[in-house]
Motif scaffolding. Structure first.
Motif, mmCIF file in Angstrom:
data_model
loop_
_atom_site.group_PDB
_atom_site.id
_atom_site.type_symbol
_atom_site.label_atom_id
_atom_site.label_comp_id
_atom_site.label_asym_id
_atom_site.label_seq_id
_atom_site.Cartn_x
_atom_site.Cartn_y
_atom_site.Cartn_z
ATOM 1 N N CYS A 61 1.084 -1.946 0.404
ATOM 2 C CA CYS A 61 0.252 0.231 -0.089
ATOM 3 C C CYS A 61 0.946 1.722 0.226
ATOM 4 O O CYS A 61 1.988 1.230 0.538
ATOM 5 N N THR A 63 0.387 5.337 0.747
ATOM 6 C CA THR A 63 0.164 5.836 1.016
ATOM 7 C C THR A 63 1.062 7.684 1.335
ATOM 8 O O THR A 63 -0.082 8.350 1.176
ATOM 9 N N HIS A 99 -6.895 -3.070 -6.824
ATOM 10 C CA HIS A 99 -7.731 -2.855 -6.224
ATOM 11 C C HIS A 99 -7.675 -1.388 -4.998
ATOM 12 O O HIS A 99 -7.010 -2.062 -4.409
ATOM 13 N N LYS A 100 -8.281 -0.780 -5.224
ATOM 14 C CA LYS A 100 -8.213 0.620 -3.995
ATOM 15 C C LYS A 100 -9.371 -0.276 -2.706
ATOM 16 O O LYS A 100 -10.447 -0.722 -2.175
ATOM 17 N N ASN A 102 -9.308 0.980 0.756
ATOM 18 C CA ASN A 102 -9.963 2.048 1.088
ATOM 19 C C ASN A 102 -9.206 3.305 1.160
ATOM 20 O O ASN A 102 -8.337 3.437 0.318
ATOM 21 N N ASN A 103 -10.106 4.377 1.843
ATOM 22 C CA ASN A 103 -9.467 5.428 1.389
ATOM 23 C C ASN A 103 -8.192 6.429 2.327
ATOM 24 O O ASN A 103 -7.313 6.955 1.513
ATOM 25 N N ASP A 104 -7.169 5.367 3.076
ATOM 26 C CA ASP A 104 -6.388 5.252 3.510
ATOM 27 C C ASP A 104 -5.158 4.652 2.777
ATOM 28 O O ASP A 104 -4.134 5.045 2.973
ATOM 29 N N CYS A 105 -5.543 3.644 1.802
ATOM 30 C CA CYS A 105 -5.104 3.774 0.766
ATOM 31 C C CYS A 105 -5.243 3.427 -1.031
ATOM 32 O O CYS A 105 -5.770 3.107 -1.038
ATOM 33 N N PRO A 106 -4.718 4.671 -0.891
ATOM 34 C CA PRO A 106 -4.654 4.980 -2.177
ATOM 35 C C PRO A 106 -4.007 4.410 -3.432
ATOM 36 O O PRO A 106 -5.139 4.084 -4.530
ATOM 37 N N GLU A 107 -3.026 3.446 -3.038
ATOM 38 C CA GLU A 107 -2.433 3.147 -4.356
ATOM 39 C C GLU A 107 -2.542 1.545 -4.025
ATOM 40 O O GLU A 107 -1.788 1.115 -2.557
#
Length: 123
Positions: A61, A63, A99-100, A102-107
């Motif tokens: 991930c 961030t 795939h994403k 959640n919002n805490d892990c953009p990539e």
């Protein structure tokens, strides 16, 4: 003049990369061992006498922009490391999904593989 500009540009690039570091949990000795883990397709592994040792998975991930971008090659290297720890000398990568979560892990990137011990003496 052109050669001087190219040399100056090269020096600037080198100076800009002087603070670049890549953190990994794999020691140089362990990284050398993973170079002995080959990647096969499912069809290729079927041509060898190979024992299935288990499934290995890894994910990454990103961030912050200062972190390395998750790439398949980085994750396959980690899969080889994990497979080598099981005693494997071959892997079959089953999938890599970006795939994403959640919002805490953009990539995000996750890869799964099957680990095998290929017996080359039985060929």
């Amino acid at each position: 003049m052109k050669n001087s500009a190219i040399m100056l540009l090269g020096l600037l690039v080198l100076a800009g990369c002087s603070n670049l570091t890549l953190t990994t949990n794999i020691s140089p000795e362990e990284a050398l061992k993973t170079s002995k883990v080959e990647e096969y397709s499912m069809a290729e592994i079927g041509r060898y006498k190979a024992d299935y040792l288990g499934k290995v998975s890894t994910s990454m991930c990103r961030t912050r922009s200062t972190q390395p971008k998750p790439t398949e090659s980085l994750l396959v290297g980690n899969l080889k490391y994990k497979a080598q720890k099981l005693g494997a000398n071959g892997i079959v990568v089953m999938e890599c999904v970006d795939h994403k979560i959640n919002n805490d892990c953009p990539e995000f990137l996750r890869c799964d593989a099957l680990a095998y011990r290929v017996d080359f003496d039985a060929l």
